[in-house]
Design an enzyme around this catalytic site. Structure first.
Site, PDB file in Angstrom:
ATOM      1  CG  ASP A  49      76.807  32.811  70.035  1.00  0.00           C
ATOM      2  OD1 ASP A  49      76.202  32.750  71.128  1.00  0.00           O
ATOM      3  OD2 ASP A  49      76.235  33.001  68.957  1.00  0.00           O
ATOM      4  CB  CYS A 140      69.212  33.322  74.021  1.00  0.00           C
ATOM      5  SG  CYS A 140      70.350  33.086  72.636  1.00  0.00           S
ATOM      6  CE1 TYR A 144      72.938  36.483  69.347  1.00  0.00           C
ATOM      7  CE2 TYR A 144      72.057  36.962  71.533  1.00  0.00           C
ATOM      8  CZ  TYR A 144      73.127  36.638  70.722  1.00  0.00           C
ATOM      9  OH  TYR A 144      74.372  36.470  71.265  1.00  0.00           O
ATOM     10  CE1 TYR A 168      70.922  35.123  65.669  1.00  0.00           C
ATOM     11  CE2 TYR A 168      72.784  36.530  65.116  1.00  0.00           C
ATOM     12  CZ  TYR A 168      72.286  35.313  65.547  1.00  0.00           C
ATOM     13  OH  TYR A 168      73.154  34.287  65.848  1.00  0.00           O
ATOM     14  CD  GLU A 216      71.790  36.083  76.071  1.00  0.00           C
ATOM     15  OE1 GLU A 216      72.839  36.598  75.621  1.00  0.00           O
ATOM     16  OE2 GLU A 216      71.196  35.154  75.498  1.00  0.00           O
TER      17      GLU A 216
END
Length: 227
Positions: A49, A140, A144, A168, A216
């Site tokens: 990541d 994304c 998240y 997040y 993803e």
């Protein structure tokens, strides 16, 4: 849950169907929530990541070039700053606790699933316009936020991944996503009108979003497969 992040995202989310559920409720995500995710899988994910965020930052920088308004430029620029100077540093700090240096992160080999996803996003921006790039970036950004908000309520008290979830779920990250969602709705209306889903371009943008969502899913699976 999608509404706080704007109408455009809500429509794309709905259009992605089961792929969105496969992404946001992946077994990797469940492992974060209940603490059953193997630490080796999480660390490998963090390393990959970090690489992903480098390319994601480049894509948001490209969004500045593709922008048509000052608001779009400001949102893209502030996102680049948040990624490079804040989110990436969280990865550096977490990996440092495990004896993994920032140089080791920078030098790590890129997994094919990572490469496929990041290059897809970059190609969307290079070959397309601002909306092509936003559709590829959106899963994304908003995914998240959705995952973080949900896991904040569902997580086990003793999960080892509480810090990741808190990042997040935080008001700061949620506010960033709401601002991006508002900017995105304006960008879509400016280019496609007030009912963008009736535009001839909408199906193409939906495909961009859905493809990035599928990538993803592969990204989470990459982490699990490392175990």
């Amino acid at each position: 849950m999608a509404a706080p992040y704007g109408n455009s995202f809500a429509l794309w989310r709905q259009g992605a169907g089961k792929h969105w559920q496969d992404y946001t409720r992946h077994s990797f995500v469940q492992g974060l929530s209940d603490g059953t995710l193997p630490r080796t899988a999480f660390l490998y994910y963090l390393i990959q990541d970090y690489i992903f965020l480098r390319h994601f930052s480049r894509a948001w920088a490209l969004a500045i070039v593709k922008s048509e308004t000052l608001d779009e430029m400001k949102t893209a620029a502030s996102t680049v700053d948040a990624l490079i100077n804040h989110e990436m540093q969280l990865h550096v700090s977490a990996c440092a606790k495990e004896g993994i240096s920032e140089q080791a992160l920078f030098d790590a080999d890129e997994h094919p699933a990572n490469l496929a996803y990041t290059r897809y996003v970059m190609d969307a921006g290079v070959s397309g316009d601002f909306l092509d790039l936003m559709a590829a970036l959106a899963p994304c950004v908003f995914g998240y936020a959705e995952i973080g908000a949900r896991l904040s309520d569902e997580k086990a008290d003793d999960t080892a991944y509480g810090d990741w979830i808190a990042t997040y779920a935080s008001a700061e990250y949620q506010d960033v996503c709401k601002a991006i969602g508002q900017m995105l709705d304006g960008a879509v209306a400016r280019r496609l009108g007030e009912t963008p889903e009736t535009s001839l371009r909408w199906a193409h943008l939906q495909t961009r979003f859905t493809t990035a969502t599928r990538l993803e899913v592969n990204f989470w699976q990459m982490g699990l497969d490392y175990v």
